[in-house]
Design a protein around this motif. Structure first.
Motif, mmCIF file in Angstrom:
data_model
loop_
_atom_site.group_PDB
_atom_site.id
_atom_site.type_symbol
_atom_site.label_atom_id
_atom_site.label_comp_id
_atom_site.label_asym_id
_atom_site.label_seq_id
_atom_site.Cartn_x
_atom_site.Cartn_y
_atom_site.Cartn_z
ATOM 1 N N GLU A 1 0.829 -1.194 0.000
ATOM 2 C CA GLU A 1 0.000 0.000 0.000
ATOM 3 C C GLU A 1 0.875 1.260 0.000
ATOM 4 O OE1 GLU A 1 -1.854 -3.193 2.734
ATOM 5 O OE2 GLU A 1 0.104 -2.260 2.451
ATOM 6 N N SER A 2 0.382 2.305 -0.623
ATOM 7 C CA SER A 2 1.091 3.584 -0.636
ATOM 8 C C SER A 2 0.100 4.706 -0.878
ATOM 9 C CB SER A 2 2.178 3.595 -1.722
ATOM 10 O OG SER A 2 1.602 3.453 -3.005
ATOM 11 N N LEU B 1 -5.010 6.386 -2.530
ATOM 12 C CA LEU B 1 -4.201 5.264 -2.086
ATOM 13 C C LEU B 1 -4.037 4.262 -3.223
ATOM 14 C CD1 LEU B 1 -5.695 4.599 1.457
ATOM 15 C CD2 LEU B 1 -3.977 6.285 0.751
ATOM 16 N N THR C 1 -0.672 1.904 4.935
ATOM 17 C CA THR C 1 -0.247 3.278 4.692
ATOM 18 C C THR C 1 -1.048 4.193 5.611
ATOM 19 O OG1 THR C 1 0.137 4.964 2.993
ATOM 20 C CG2 THR C 1 -1.853 3.626 2.742
#
Length: 123
Positions: A6-7, A20, A117
């Protein structure tokens, strides 16, 4: 086995937006059923949204309906969560995962969580 990274999290003011990303990889890559979950401090994981492309289902929790949009890019093996009109109560660590997805909810498949994240909504 699917793996997810995830980022896209960060610090944003109330009313702001974030997108996201959930990059998937693995020998059994299947993005047909993916969910976004979040965990606020001191709370359990909560299902936020999911997509079940085989059944044509998209689910949003009532708390995010009308503000969040889930989408995916098969060419990039990536699922997105566009978050608009963010509120302080959206503050949490957000995770994506393979998920059961139906019209009224979502639940994670398998054990454990990725790194997630962090999303912080604050003025």
């Amino acid at each position: 086995q699917l793996q997810f990274v995830e980022s896209g999290g960060g610090l944003v003011q109330p009313g702001g937006s974030l997108r996201l990303s959930c990059a998937a990889s693995g020998s059994t890559l299947d993005l047909s059923r993916i969910g976004w979950f979040r965990q606020a401090p001191g709370k359990e994981h909560e299902g936020v949204s999911c997509i079940n492309s085989r059944a044509g289902i998209i689910y949003y929790a009532d708390s995010v309906k009308g503000r969040f949009t889930i989408s995916r890019d098969n060419a990039k093996n990536t699922v997105y969560l566009q978050m608009n009109s963010l509120k302080p109560e959206d503050t949490a660590v957000y995770y994506c995962a393979a998920a059961h997805c139906w019209g009224r909810g979502t639940s994670k498949v398998g054990h454990g969580w990725g790194q997630g994240t962090q999303v912080t909504v604050s003025s």
